[in-house]
Design an enzyme around this catalytic site. Structure first.
Site, PDB file in Angstrom:
ATOM      1  N   GLU A   1      32.810  51.788  10.479  1.00  0.00           N
ATOM      2  CA  GLU A   1      32.454  50.662  10.201  1.00  0.00           C
ATOM      3  C   GLU A   1      32.172  50.004  11.585  1.00  0.00           C
ATOM      4  O   GLU A   1      32.923  49.448  12.065  1.00  0.00           O
ATOM      5  CB  GLU A   1      33.792  49.896   9.662  1.00  0.00           C
ATOM      6  CG  GLU A   1      34.081  49.969   8.194  1.00  0.00           C
ATOM      7  CD  GLU A   1      32.845  49.934   7.020  1.00  0.00           C
ATOM      8  OE1 GLU A   1      32.278  49.706   7.363  1.00  0.00           O
ATOM      9  OE2 GLU A   1      32.315  51.388   6.195  1.00  0.00           O
TER      10      GLU A   1
ATOM     11  N   CYS B   1      33.899  41.114  11.258  1.00  0.00           N
ATOM     12  CA  CYS B   1      32.344  41.663  10.935  1.00  0.00           C
ATOM     13  C   CYS B   1      31.890  41.253   9.814  1.00  0.00           C
ATOM     14  O   CYS B   1      30.029  41.194  10.413  1.00  0.00           O
ATOM     15  CB  CYS B   1      32.885  43.504  11.465  1.00  0.00           C
ATOM     16  SG  CYS B   1      33.394  43.515   9.579  1.00  0.00           S
TER      17      CYS B   1
END
Lengths: 997, 997
Positions: B754, B788
C-alpha cells in the site's frame, strides 16, 4: 399392455414361482452367517457399505498382518463411525481380550471376506474350478466358465490371458470326457456342448481405444480367434462377454467378424452378450438380427441387464455425455422384456440365453416363449454362480435348462468381481434385495415394469436428468470416440486442414492485418518438411503499434461492462464449438497432439470462454459490503489496462485462449504473442475472436521472436498485466523485468506466471495397480510428456515395487509410437529439433544417473525421442530435479509413504502430483503434506478441467491464482469500493439488506 | 394501568377531541392542493418519497433553470419510475406541449415546493416573520420564534448567528409594544411574556465535540448568554432547543450553568426542551427536577417526542452503539405520558410545555393536570407552525394556552426543516398520517400506548434489535464520547501511560527478548524532549535469527489449521478490547493522534483481528469445485511461508496489526518491523500477541533501521511474502528487490504494497455544503493530514466556488491547534523533524505555485506545521501531484464536473476520493470515472472501516487486494486443489451435492 392376457399370465407365473421358493433366501442374505450380518449392516448404513466395499477391494493387497490391521483400523476404526461389533473388535486393536484378540479378529475378518469371494467364484485355479464344475453339473446345471483377471495393461498380459484360456480349454477337454451329459443324448439338454466358455475382449488386447476402432477390433480378434479355434476343435461353445459401453461397438464388430469369417462361418458355437440397460440396445439387437438374417448366419445372444450401471452413469456425467444406460431400473426391466420378445420372435436365426435373477423377467421370457411357440432347444436360462440360489433352484425345476456363469481365478481380481456382485445384491432397487431383504409386496415386485414406470412418472420421479439452471457452467463434453460419426469428423477435419497448409499469417493489430518482412515457418513435427504456415514476426515497432491500438480500444471496452463483454466470450465459445474438429486437426498437425488430447485442448479453450464469461458476470455484480443503514458500499472490480499474453505451444489453443479470455472479459485489451511452434493455431484464436466480433484493438495477434520483442513487450510502460505460461527461466526473467518501474508507467505491473513442474506420482503398497499403471502411462507419455502437469517421477513404495515396475515397463512397451495423425499411435514426436536435442541429452544423463529399464525405438524422420523409463533415481540426481518436458520417466524407490512424500516434495517445483493408495490415512497425509498446487488422489496428474480442477502451482511452478478457478479473474482487475452515504438531512432510505431494527 | 379510571378519562377526552375536529385535515394532506397530491403519492410509493425529499433538499441550490431542469429530470425522469403526472411533465422536458411547457412545469414544481416550505416557515426575513406573528397572535396563539440556519461550521458563522438573534430580539422588542396580550393582564394568559424565542446550541458554537465536554459547554454559553441577557433585558422568555443525542448532555449542562449562574439565577425565563423518545430521558428528567429542587431554581421543560429518530437510529447502527431512542413508536408515546406525569407532579418547581400533535398525548396531559390539580399557569401546549392545523385549533378551544413553534429564515435551511416536517407527517407510524390519511380506527389511535406495546410484544414485533448470528463480523464500536465515563477512561489512560514512558524495548525473536546495543529514542512529537521509549534496533544478524525462528515455527503453525489459528486472533482481539484506552493513549503520546482517532486506530486493529479470523475460517473450509459424481474436488488455501511486515507509523497499531494478523492467521510466521517513530506502539502489538499465547517464532518483533536491515529482510530467500505500507518510493524499491530470485529461494515472493495517495474531494455545484465543509476539513486536517487516505486536493466547480471557499477557510480558521493530549485541539504536530521540514518545504512551494488562503500560526516547541489552504492550483503544479502527507490542502477550481473528474484523475495515484453532489447523474459519472480504489459519495475520503470499506488503491497507490476486504487473505496463501477420484471398481458413493440423476 398391462392388461393383456400375456401380462396376466406373466404375473400369475411370477407369483407361483415366487411362492414356490418362499422361505428360502440367497446365502448372501443369511443373517445366521457372518456375511449375512455384514450385508444387513451395509444395506442399513450407506457410509459403512462404502467403507466395506472399498475394504473388500483393497484386501488382496494386504499381505502382512501389520498392513491388514492398519487398514481395518483406518476403514472401520474412526470415532463415531457405526460399524458392526465384529468389525470394531478388529478395528480397535486392543479391544476385549487385548491385542491378541484384535489380531485374531483381523484374521477372522480377512478369512470371512475371502469366504465371501469364494461364494461367487468356482475356484482359484483350474483344479478347484473343475471340482466345482463337477458339483454344479451334478446338481443339474450346465455352466459357462470365465477367467477372472486383472486389467490387461500390456500385450504381455494379454498374451498371458490367452495362454490361460488355452490351458483352461485343454483341462476341460481332458476332463469333460468323464462327464455325463445333462438330459438326454451326448450333449447337454440334447443340443448343447458340455463345455462353454465366456471371454472378455478387454482381456485379450491391451490397447483397445474407441478412437482407433480398427486396430482395436483387429487386436482383439488376433487373440480371440486362437481361443475360439481351440474351442471349436473340442466342440465347445464360446460367448463374448459385453463389458463397458466404451467397448460395446468394438465388441459387436469383433463378434460379427469372427462369426462371418471364412474359417468360422459354418459354426454357430459363438455367442455374444447384450445389455438391456443400454439405450442403444433396441437398435443393436435389431441390427444384429438383421445382419444374421442378411448373412444367413445363426447367432446366439445372452441377454443381461448390465452390471456397470454406476460406472457408466458416473463416467457419462463426468464427461458430459448422454447417459448411455436407463436411469430408472424399471426402464431396464421393460427393455429386457422388449429385447426378450424381439429375440424370441427371431428364434429361427438366434438362440436366446436369458440372463436374469429377476423372477418377473424370467417369467416373462417363459410366457413369451410359450406364446411364440419357441422350441425348447432355442433358449436357455443363465444365472450367476453364487447368486440368488433359490431362484436358480426354482428355475431348474420349472425350466430345466439353467446355465451358471462361473468365474474362476485369483483372489485379487476375484475381489473386484465380488464388489460388483455385492453392489448388485445391495443396491436399493435390486430385485434380490427387494425380494429377499425388504420383502416388498409380491404384487409390486412382479408388476409389469411399464406400470412401475408409469407410476414413477406420475409421481414426478422420472428418469430425466435433473435440470441444470441454464447459466450454470458445464464443461464442454470430451469427444466420445465410441461414435463413428465423431471418428469420421476427425479424419474429415484432418483432410480439410491439410488442404490449407502453407499459408502466410500476418500480424493483426487494431483490427488490421499487417504483413512483416520477417517470418518463420511452422512445421509438422512428425514430418518437418511439411510447412504448416508462414508466420509474420513482430518487431518492436509493431509492438508500439499494438500498444497504441490497445490503448485506443481500452476505454470503450472497459465501459462496455461485464455482461456485454461476457457475451463476446460466449459467442466465441459457440464459434469454437462449431469448428471443434478443424481446430483439433490443426493441433494434430502443428504440434503433434493426439486426437483426443487435441480435442480436449479445444474443449478446454471453450471451457475457459464459458467459465470466465460467467465468472466476470459474478464478479462484475457489485457486492454490498457491510449492512449498516445509511450507507451503501459496493465492492466492484475494474480492468487493469493493457495485458500482454505470452503463451506456450503445448496447450496451444487452451492456454492462449484462457489467458486472453480472462484478460479480455475483465476489460483489458490484449497483445497476444503465441509460441513460435504453434503460431498458426494461435491464429485460429484470432479468427475465433474476429468472428465473435471483438472490437478492433481488443485482441491483437503479435507473434514474434522473444529475443527481438520479448523484453520490450514486458517492459512497455503501458502494459499493466502480463500473463505468461512457459519455462521457469523465462518466467523469472519476466517477473524481474516487470517489477522495475519504467518512466511514465502508470501502475505496478501484475504478472501471472505459470512455470514448470517436476511432477511425481506416488505408488503406495496398496495401490490399485490396474488403475495406477494406466494413469502413470498416460500422465508420463501422453503428448510425449510435454505438459507442465506431466508425470516425470514415479515414486514407488518398496513392497509393491517389482510388481509395479514390471507391469509399467510392459505397458510402456506396448504403446505404439508414430505420427499423432494416426490414432493408433499413443505417442508422437516432440515439438521441435531443440526439444529433441535437449531431451536426448537428458536421456543420456539418465543412463549415467540410473538404470534404464526401457528406451523405446522410435520412427525416424520426425522429431521423435525414445520413450524412456529409468530406475535407481534419488533426489540428488539431475533427472529428478530438472524439468525435462519429454517422455522420460524417473522411477524412485522408497521404503514407505513418508519417504515417498519427502522425495515428492524435494524439487523446486510444486505443480501437480498424484498418489495411488487405498489407505485413508495415507491419502490424508498426502492431502496435507504433498506440496503441490494440484494434488490428485487415485488418478493421474494431468487433465485438469476448468472449474472442476482449477490449475496452477506454487514454489517455482508459478505465481498467481489457479487458471479455471474462482480467483483467476481477480488478477486482471483492481478492486474498487464505492461507498455512498445515503443519509440526507437525517433521512436515509432503509434497504432490505440493512442491519435494521 | 389500561383499566384505570384516568385512562378511561383520557380515552374519553381523546375521542371527544378527535370528533370535534372531524372533517378537517391538515393542509399538507389536502388533496385538492398540489402538495396534498404529492404527499399522497409519497406515502404510497417509498422510492418516490425518497426522490422527492432529496429533491426538496437540493432545490435551494438549483439557481439556474438549466440546473433545475436537469435535476428534475434526474430525480423524476428515470424510465419505469412511478411519479405523478405533474412531475413527469417537468422531467420529460419536451413532454406535452413541447419544451416550453416542460420549462414552465419545472418552474411550477419549484414554486410549489417553495410553497410547501412556506407552509412551515413564518417568513424569510424579520419583516415577513413579524407579519406572520401578528396574524398568529390575532388567531389567539402565542409563539416561540426560532431562526433557521445552515450548519455552523465556523466561529464566523456562530458569531453571525448570534448577531441574527440579537437583531431578531431588537425587532421584537420594537414591535411587541404594539401587541395586545392574549387573555387577561399585561402578559399572555396572565403570566407569560409576549416574546419567546428558541435557540439551538449547535448554531452558536462551531467546535462542539462531546470528546471535549468542557470547551463545548463553555463555547456555547459564551454566545448564548449574550442572547439571554438581551432577552431578559426585554423580559422575554428563552428556551434552549434539544438537538441530536450527541449534544444532549452538553445542552443539559449549558442549561444548568446558565440557569444557576449568578447573573441569571433570579430569573426563570429560561427553559429547555427534552425528548421523550430518548431512553435516557427518564433519568434526565428526574435528575433535572432534583437539581432544580436542590438548588431551589424553578425550571421549565418543553417536552417533545423528538424529531431525529431516523438519524439517531442510523448513526447508532453505523457506530455499533446502543440505539439511544425507543425503536417502537408506542414506547415513545408511553414515555411521553410518563414524563408528562413526572413533570406535572413537580409543577411547583417546573413549568410544563407539552409539545405534541398527538391527540392522545395531549389529552393525557390534560387529564393528568386535572387529576394532579396543576394550576393553569403551570402548563401550556405547543405545536409546530404549519402542522396539524385542526389539532391546534381544537387545542385552542379546549386548553386555551397554545404556543406555536415558529421558525423563520432563508429558504435554504428552510428546506432542511421542510424535509424534517415532511418525514414527520409521512412516516408510517405518524399520528398525523394515521389520523388524517390512513383513517385508523379511533379506538386504536387513542389507545394507551402501553396497550399498543403489549399487543406488539404479543405479536412478536417488539422493539428489540434484530439478533445477529454470533459469528457475524461487526465492527468494534467507536468511542461514544457523549459518555462521561469514556472521557474519564481517556484521561486516566493518559496518566497511566505517562507513568510508563522511557522504558527500553528489546527485540523479540522466537519467544525471547533480545537486547541490542543499537537503539533509537521514540519521542512525543508535541514535546520532543519527552522520551516515549528506547527501542532496540535489529541488525542483519537478528534478521537471520528471526528468520530461523520463523522457519522453526512454520510447520507447527501451518499444521494448526484455520480455525485454531483464528482462535488466537479472537483472543488477541479480546485483549486489545480490554486495553483499548491504554493502547489509544500510547498513540496520543507517541504519534500525536487525537483521542477519537487513536481510539479508532485501536478499534480498527481489533476489527482486523476479528475479521481476518472469520475470513480465514471462511476460506479455510474446503470449497467443492464442480459437482461431477465420482470425484470430490476441494479448493483450499495454504500459507506461503515466512512473511515480512513492514509497517508505517501513521496507523501505528491498526495497519501493523492488520498486515500481521492476515499473515499469521493464514499460517505464515511474521517478522514485524514497526516504523521508527511508532516502535513503542509496535511493541504493544507484540504484548497483545504474547498475551494471546501465540507460539514462539510466529510473531517476531524486529524494529530496525531500514538502511541497515531493510533490503536484507526483503531479499532474504526464506521470506516468501512481504506486506508493506508506506511511501511510493520505498514501495518501488521493495517491489523491484523482491522480484529478483535469490539463490536457494523456494518461491516467487509475493509483495502486498500500500503506497501513497494524492486524494481529491470534488465539490459539485449542488453539494450540501454543511456536510461538505465538515468532511473536507476532517479529511484534510485530522491527524494533521498524515493519512494516505487524506484529502490533499479539493476540486470545486465554479458556481459554488466562492461560497464553499469562504466557509471552508473560516471553518479551518476556527480549529484549535495544539497537543493531541488536549481534546480541545483539532490538529496537532506532525510526526517528526524530517516530516516537519518536508512539509514546510511544500508550503513554501505552495506559496509560489498558488495563492495561500490560509496559513495558520502554530504552537512552538513540537513538530508543528501550519495548516495551509492554497488556491489557484492546477494539475501542472507540484503541490497537485506529490504526496505531502501533512495539513496542506490544494484548492482547484474547475468549470464543470467533467473537468473535475479529469483533474481528480490527473495524478499517478489512485487511492481515495470523494464527491459531494446531489445530482444522481454526476454521482453515477463519478462511480465509473473517478479512478480510485476507495470512492466515497457524499462523505469524506478517510475513515474506511474494516469489511464495510475494504481499503486500498491502484495506479501507484498500491498493488494487492484491499485490506479489510474479502480478497485480502488470499495474498498470503497459495491455492491448492485436491481432487479425489472416488470411483473404485466402478463404484462411487454419490454425494448429496453431486450433479446426479
Amino acid at each position: 399392455m398391462e392388461n393383456s392376457s400375456l401380462d396376466r399370465k406373466i404375473m400369475q407365473r411370477s407369483k407361483e414361482f415366487f411362492q414356490s421358493i418362499s422361505g428360502e433366501a440367497p446365502s448372501i442374505f443369511n443373517k445366521g452367517w457372518w456375511m449375512g450380518k455384514v450385508m444387513d449392516w451395509s444395506m442399513k448404513n450407506e457410509p459403512f457399505k462404502v467403507q466395506l466395499f472399498r475394504f473388500v477391494d483393497v484386501l488382496p493387497y494386504l499381505n502382512t498382518s501389520e498392513s491388514l490391521a492398519r487398514h481395518i483400523k483406518e476403514y472401520f476404526g474412526a470415532e463415531g463411525q457405526e460399524v458392526p461389533k465384529v468389525m470394531q473388535w478388529g478395528a480397535k486393536g486392543a479391544g476385549i481380550g487385548g491385542k491378541l484378540t484384535g489380531k485374531l479378529m483381523n484374521m477372522v475378518i480377512r478369512s470371512n471376506i475371502e469366504g465371501m469371494a469364494k461364494q461367487f467364484i468356482i475356484g482359484e485355479n483350474i483344479k478347484s474350478a473343475l471340482k466345482t464344475i463337477k458339483k454344479i453339473r451334478k446338481d443339474g446345471f450346465t455352466f459357462t466358465v470365465d477367467i477372472l483377471g486383472e486389467a490387461t495393461v500390456s500385450e504381455k498380459e494379454a498374451a498371458k490371458y490367452l495362454e490361460m484360456y488355452l490351458e483352461l480349454l485343454a483341462a476341460l477337454q481332458q476332463n469333460c470326457t468323464k462327464w455325463t451329459s445333462i438330459g438326454e443324448g451326448e450333449l447337454d439338454w440334447g443340443y448343447a456342448p458340455l463345455v462353454n466358455i465366456s471371454v472378455k475382449p478387454s482381456a485379450l488386447f491391451s490397447q483397445i481405444d474407441p478412437m482407433d476402432f480398427e486396430s482395436s477390433v483387429a487386436g482383439i480378434i488376433k487373440r480371440m480367434e486362437v481361443v475360439y479355434r481351440k474351442a471349436l476343435e473340442m466342440n465347445a461353445s464360446m460367448r463374448i462377454d459385453m463389458e463397458h459401453y466404451r467397448f460395446k461397438d468394438i465388441t459387436l464388430e469383433v463378434y460379427k467378424r469372427m462369426r462371418a469369417c471364412e474359417e468360422f462361418r459354418d459354426h454357430s458355437n459363438l455367442g455374444i452378450a447384450m445389455q438391456s440397460y443400454l439405450r442403444d440396445t433396441d437398435t443393436d439387437v435389431k441390427d444384429l438380427l438383421q445382419w444374421a438374417r442378411d448373412n444367413k448366419l445363426p447367432i446366439s445372444i445372452r441377454l443381461v441387464k448390465g452390471a456397470y450401471w454406476d460406472y457408466e452413469t458416473v463416467v457419462a456425467k463426468q464427461n458430459g455425455w448422454e447417459i448411455p444406460v436407463y436411469t430408472n431400473k424399471a426402464e431396464s426391466d421393460a427393455a429386457f422384456e422388449r429385447h426378450t420378445r424381439l429375440i424370441l420372435e427371431n428364434n429361427d436365426i438366434c438362440y436366446f440365453a436369458c440372463g436374469s435373477h429377476n423372477i418377473r423377467s424370467i417369467s416373462a421370457a417363459m410366457e413369451m416363449a410359450q406364446e411364440l411357440n419357441v422350441p425348447q432347444d432355442r433358449y436357455e436360462f443363465q444365472v450367476l454362480y453364487g447368486m440368488a440360489e433359490p431362484v436358480r433352484k426354482g428355475l431348474l425345476n420349472v425350466a430345466g435348462r439353467v446355465r451358471l456363469y462361473a468365474p474362476y481365478g485369483d483372489l485379487l481380481p476375484g475381489m473386484a468381481y465380488l464388489v460388483r456382485r455385492l453392489l448388485e445384491n445391495t443396491a436399493n432397487e435390486s430385485f434380490l434385495r427387494q425380494s429377499f431383504v425388504e420383502e416388498t409386496e409380491v404384487e409390486r415386485l412382479m408388476e409389469n415394469p411399464l406400470k412401475t414406470l408409469e407410476r414413477a412418472f406420475l409421481q414426478g420421479g422420472t428418469s430425466l436428468n435433473k435440470e441444470l439452471p441454464e447459466d450454470r457452467f458445464t464443461n464442454q463434453p470430451g469427444a466420445d470416440f465410441t461414435k463413428a460419426e465423431i471418428r469420421k469428423s476427425f479424419t474429415d477435419a484432418l483432410a480439410e486442414v491439410r488442404q490449407n497448409l502453407g499459408k502466410t499469417y500476418p500480424l493483426h493489430i487494431g483490427g488490421k492485418d499487417i504483413v512483416t518482412t520477417d517470418s518463420i515457418s511452422s512445421v509438422n513435427p512428425a514430418a518437418p518438411d511439411e510447412i504448416i504456415g508462414e508466420v509474420c514476426q513482430a518487431s518492436i515497432n509493431e509492438i508500439d503499434l499494438a500498444v497504441a491500438a490497445a490503448r485506443n480500444a481500452f476505454s470503450g471496452w472497459k465501459a462496455l461492462g461485464p455482461s456485454d463483454r461476457a457475451r463476446y466470450l460466449s459467442k466465441a465459445a459457440d464459434i469454437a464449438r462449431k469448428k471443434i474438429y478443424t481446430l483439433s486437426a490443426w493441433q494434430v498437425l502443428e504440434v503433434g497432439k493426439q486426437w483426443g488430447q487435441a480435442h480436449a485442448d479445444v474443449a478446454e479453450a471453450i471451457d475457459f470462454l464459458e467459465y470466465y464469461a460467467r465468472e466476470m458476470i459474478r464478479l462484475g455484480s457489485p457486492r454490498r459490503m457491510g449492512r449498516a443503514p445509511g450507507e451503501i458500499n459496493h465492492l466492484t472490480y475494474q480492468p487493469k489496462g493493457i495485458a500482454a499474453v505470452i503463451a506456450p505451444w503445448n496447450f496451444p489453443l487452451a492456454i492462449s485462449c484462457g489467458m486472453s479470455a480472462a484478460a479480455i472479459v475483465a476489460g483489458n485489451p490484449v497483445l497476444y504473442k503465441p509460441a513460435g511452434p504453434s503460431s498458426v493455431i494461435g491464429h485460429t484464436l484470432l479468427e475465433i475472436f474476429q468472428e465473435a466480433g471483438l472490437p478492433p484493438g481488443v485482441f491483437n495477434y503479435v507473434p514474434g521472436r522473444g529475443s527481438v520483442m520479448g523484453d520490450y513487450l514486458v517492459e512497455h510502460p503501458d502494459v499493466s498485466a502480463i500473463a505468461f505460461t512457459g519455462s521457469m527461466e523465462v518466467g523469472h526473467h519476466i517477473i524481474g523485468n516487470a517489477a522495475t518501474v519504467q518512466s511514465g508507467q502508470p501502475q505496478i505491473k501484475r504478472v501471472v506466471a505459470e512455470m514448470g513442474g517436476k511432477n511425481a506420482i506416488i505408488i503406495d503398497d496398496d495401490a490399485d495397480l490396474d488403475e495406477a499403471i494406466r494413469q502413470v502411462i498416460y500422465s508420463a507419455f501422453a503428448f510425449q510428456g510435454q505438459k507442465c502437469s506431466a508425470c516425470s517421477r514415479v515414486i514407488v513404495v518398496s513392497p509393491i515395487y517389482e510388481k509395479f515396475i514390471d507391469r509399467l515397463v510392459q505397458a510402456a512397451s506396448s504403446l505404439a509410437i508414430g505420427p499423432a495423425e494416426d490414432p493408433s499411435n499413443y505417442m508422437g514426436p516432440v515439438i521441435d529439433e531443440n526439444a529433441q536435442k535437449t531431451i536426448l541429452g537428458y536421456i543420456e544423463l539418465a543412463k549415467q544417473e540410473g538404470r534404464v529399464l526401457l528406451c523405446r525405438e522410435v520412427p525416424s524422420g520426425g522429431y521423435y525421442v525414445p520413450l524412456t523409463i529409468v530406475e535407481g533415481i534419488t533426489p540428488e540426481h539431475i533427472v529428478a530435479q530438472e524439468e525435462i518436458f519429454g517422455p522420460v520417466l524417473a522411477v524412485m524407490k522408497v521404503t514407505d509413504i513418508d519417504q515417498a512424500l519427502e522425495w515428492a516434495n524435494s524439487t523446486r517445483f510444486g505443480l501437480t502430483g498424484s498418489i495411488f493408495s487405498r489407505s485413508p490415512n495415507h491419502l490424508d497425509k498426502a492431502r496435507i503434506t504433498f506440496n503441490v498446487g494440484n494434488l490428485y488422489l487415485n488418478r493421474g496428474c494431468t487433465g485438469a478441467l476448468v472449474e472442476r480442477h482449477p490449475f496452477g502451482g506454487f514454489k517455482m511452478s508459478g505465481i498467481g491464482s489457479k487458471a479455471g478457478g474462482p480467483d483467476y479473474l481477480l488478477q486482471f482487475m483492481d478492486p474498487k469500493l464505492v461507498s455512498e452515504n445515503t443519509i440526507r438531512r437525517g433521512f436515509a432510505p432503509i434497504e432490505e439488506t440493512d442491519d435494521w431494527i
